[in-house]
Structures are given as C-alpha cells and as structure tokens.
Design a protein around this motif. Structure first.
Motif: not given
Length: 492
Positions: A62-72, A413-417, A434-439
């Motif tokens: 998992v890239a960010h355990k709390a969820g990935v908000n943004v990438i660049a 982690r987040n069924v919506m992904d 970037a995804h809300a499930d941290g991936q």
C-alpha cells in the motif's frame, strides 16, 4: 498493422503516419498492470521480508495507508512519481526501476516486489495530519514541486528530500493550484474555500493579489498553455490568461495583467460565441468584452460545482467537468460551448478537484487525442472532439482484507476503490492512478493481446486469400467445363 509496415516499406506512407498508427494501437491496448505495485516502506529488506507475517506483507503493498489523495509525474524524464496521502504523508518513486524489479522478481516468485520510495516524509507538518489536496512539479525544473493541503498552506518542496523550503498560509482550505508552463512570471494561482482566486508570487514569497468574482469556493484553476491563446490573442498575451471553476457553477476567464482582470464567464447556453471581434463594451452592463466572453453574471457553465478543468496543449479549447455529470468543450477564442455530448456514463460526485488528462498531442494526430476521465471506480477514454467513448478501464479490486466484519465477512480497505487522480507518464504510453484504498495502480498496453489480435488478423487475411484462390480455381474449372460442353454440342 502489417499493412502499415508494408506501406512504409514501399514508401507509401511517412514515418510519422506509421508512428501514429502504432501509438493509436498502444493507447487502445491499455490494460491494468497488476505486477506494478507501490509500497509505503522505505526500501526492500530481503531478510526482514522473509520473516514478516503475511498480514504485514499485505500492508507493505500500500502506497499510503490512509489513502492516496494526489499523484504527479515529472514532465521532463517521466521517471519520478510523487504521491501524497490523506494523512499528510509524501513519497517519491523511481518508475525506471519498475521493469527491472518486475523482471527479476517474476522469475523466482509469483508475487513481484513492489516499488519502494526513494524518499518519504511521514508528515509535511509534524504538528498536524491534514491531507494533501494537490501536488504539481515546478514546470521548469523537476527538482522542485508544490503542494497544498487542508492545513491552509501552499508549500514549495525539494524533490530530493521532500522537505518544504517555502510555506505560505492562505487562511482558508486550498483545493487546487496551478503554475503556468510557459510564463515568465512565477505566479501560482490557488483555488481555495474563499470565493476569490488567490495569486502567490514565488519571487517575493507573498500573496500578490486576488481575483474576485465567484460566489462559491474555487475548485479548479488552469493557466493557458499557449502564449497566443490558440492564435486569437496578441503575441505573448496567453501566458497571462487563467481559467477557474467554482462551486457556484461558473467558469471565469481572467487576464491577470488588467486592473479589472475578469474577461468574462462561459455560458453553457451560448453555442455561437456572441460578440467576438466586435469590440463590445467592457462595462458592467452585461455586454460582451473585446475578446467575446460574456460578462453576464448569471451565466453558468454547469448546473452544480465545477471541479474539473483542463486546457488542450494548443490552448484552443478548454474542457470542464461539473457535478451535473457533464463534460463540456469550450472554444477559448470565442467562449462558445461546442455542444459535445459525452453520454450518460460520466460520474462526478467528488467534493475534491478531479482533473482529466490528455494523451500527448503529437502521438496520434492533432485533435485525435484521448481524454481520460477518472470515473469513480473506472477510467474512461473519450475522443474529446466527438465525445465518443473509446476505452473503459475497470479498476481491479484488491483481494487483501484488513479483518473480518460481522458474521466473518471480509472487510476490505475501501470497497469503493475510488479513483482520486490520474497522471500521464511522459515519453511512455502509461497512466498511473491514485486510489482511496491506498494504492497506486499502473495502466500499460497489453502487448500480448496486441500480438494475439495481430495473429487473428493475419489468420483472417490468410483465410480470405485461400477462399479467393479457391473461388478463382472453381471459376476456371467451371469455365473449362462449359467450353468442353459447348464443343461437344456443336460437333453432335
């Protein structure tokens, strides 16, 4: 594809035509790349990884355990991917190591090693854990990047250490920011909870001035990427032109050099572009200004908040998206709505900024680029001038679970992904999401599928030729039989 190769060998088509044909095939062959995963750990530890529990190894992907908000991704090398989490964490990854890690690990294990960050920062501000809202590389040097977060700050960071070297408080939540990729000025446009667009000068490190006009929070901003604004404005004027979308449903155009910066408001009811070139008045009476944009305060671009905005590379068109689940294409030289219909498949309910991306302009011909839209749990690829849906990339849900719910039901982690953002990798046919499930997920052309399609095409062509040859021989045989029959009849 073989026909293009044959035509190129005979000189019937140019190298550019062959390149565009192949790039088009690659774009349409984009598929999930499940072997490319990202870890939040600082680096690989073989001994530790062997002794870790299965649960710990799952969390390591998992890239960010709390969820990935943004990438660049940097625009020069297309190598360095920045990611920001919902817990204010930062990480940077080297995408060049992706193929090496995948190739070495797949030969010995069915589970490839993830990409590890070359640098990471648990929190931007040690005293708070407010999530990041936007990341962007400094357009003239990939060694620096900018960030905004719910902590009300705009920051300038070093790409080597990720540490902020400059910070300014905006006194309200910033949702997005933009730096012109062509301008000589160093103004950062920031969209915040406040209805005025904020301009921050990086030279002085202070807020320059504000652009009042919206009546709701500013959710999207973007500078014109062409100095001539599609060839319709005087030379060099385009670098000062800014577009902004607001929660009040309006999209406003600005010339930040002017004392009255507002050029006008885009109107979804205007498909003509009234007033262009007629030198309309610039007063507050609702008349059109000299560039043709309406100054009607009641004009709306969308029925609902406008949280997505992007320019085409030549600056001729502006694409906007709103909570009315519509994507609209605007002619920036006239302000006209081009009435492109993207169909009923578009979903847009996010409160955050959601920005679509374009495939590179020169790859498949000007005006034929694909517009990729983050459609909650999938990515849609459109021919943006026609609104035709060309590609639908489904998000593969993660099989890892964090525990068990009532009745022993696995809880993910987040069924919506949900897809939080997209980034195109320069010089490659690759998309990262970037995804809300941290991936962070990668999307690459499935070359094997292209080869299978090629083989099927070759088999089909070969079968057609065999059928044609059989028909020709049958016709010759019938003709010979008919001639023999006629001679026998005449002799008798």
């Amino acid at each position: 594809m073989n026909s293009f190769l044959l035509n190129r060998a005979t000189g019937s088509i140019s190298p550019q035509s062959l390149e565009r044909a192949y790039a088009t095939r690659l774009l349409h062959a984009l598929q999930p790349a499940p072997t490319v995963t990202f870890s939040s750990e600082p680096g690989p530890r073989e001994e530790a990884s062997n002794s870790r529990s299965h649960e710990a190894q799952k969390h390591a992907r998992v890239a960010h355990k709390a969820g990935v908000n943004v990438i660049a991704i940097d625009r020069f090398e297309g190598r360095w991917l920045l990611s920001g989490g919902a817990d204010s964490s930062l990480a940077i990854y080297d995408l060049e190591s992706s193929s090496e890690i995948t190739a070495s690990s797949t030969s010995s294990s069915s589970s490839p090693e993830p990409l590890y960050p070359t640098a990471s920062l648990p929190r931007i501000d040690p005293s708070s854990s407010f999530g990041l809202t936007h990341l962007s590389y400094y357009p003239f040097d990939s060694l620096a990047f900018l960030s905004t977060s719910y902590s009300h700050h705009l920051r300038l960071h070093s790409s080597l250490t990720l540490q902020p070297s400059f910070s300014i408080s905006l006194d309200s939540v910033p949702y997005t920011h933009a730096v012109s990729p062509i301008a000589s000025h160093l103004l950062v446009a920031v969209g915040t909870q406040h209805p005025a667009v904020r301009l921050v000068d990086l030279r002085s490190g202070a807020a320059s001035h504000s652009l009042p006009g919206h009546t709701g929070a500013v959710l999207s901003v973007g500078w014109c990427p062409n100095g001539n604004l599609g060839g319709k404005v005087g030379s060099g004027a385009g670098e000062w032109v800014l577009a902004s979308g607001s929660a009040d449903g309006t999209v406003r155009m600005w010339d930040v050099r002017r004392s009255s910066a507002a050029l006008g408001t885009l109107d979804m009811e205007d498909s003509v572009g009234v007033g262009l070139g007629h030198g309309g008045g610039t007063g507050a009476s609702g008349a059109n200004n000299a560039r043709g944009y309406k100054r009607n305060p009641d004009a709306k671009a969308h029925v609902g908040p406008v949280n997505g905005l992007v320019w085409t590379e030549d600056g001729r068109y502006l694409i906007t998206a709103g909570h009315d689940e519509r994507i609209r294409v605007w002619d920036t030289s006239t302000g006209a709505n081009n009435l492109v219909n993207f169909g009923p498949v578009v979903r847009n309910r996010a409160l955050s900024t959601v920005t679509p991306i374009f495939s590179p302009e020169g790859w498949i011909g000007k005006g034929k680029e694909l517009l990729f839209w983050p459609n909650e749990r999938e990515i849609l690829g459109f021919e943006w001038k026609e609104g035709r849906l060309m590609k639908r990339l489904k998000v593969l849900r993660s099989l890892e679970v964090d525990g068990r719910g009532p009745g022993g039901v696995p809880v993910g982690r987040n069924v919506m992904d949900r897809v939080m953002g997209l980034a195109w990798r320069a010089h490659e046919v690759e998309i990262y999401s970037a995804h809300a499930d941290g991936q962070i997920r990668a999307w690459r052309p499935w070359v094997k599928q292209m080869e299978e399609d090629e083989e099927e095409s070759d088999d089909y062509v070969g079968k057609e030729r065999e059928d044609e040859e059989r028909k020709r021989k049958r016709a010759e045989l019938d003709e010979l039989y008919e001639s023999i029959t006629k001679r026998s009849f005449i002799q008798s």
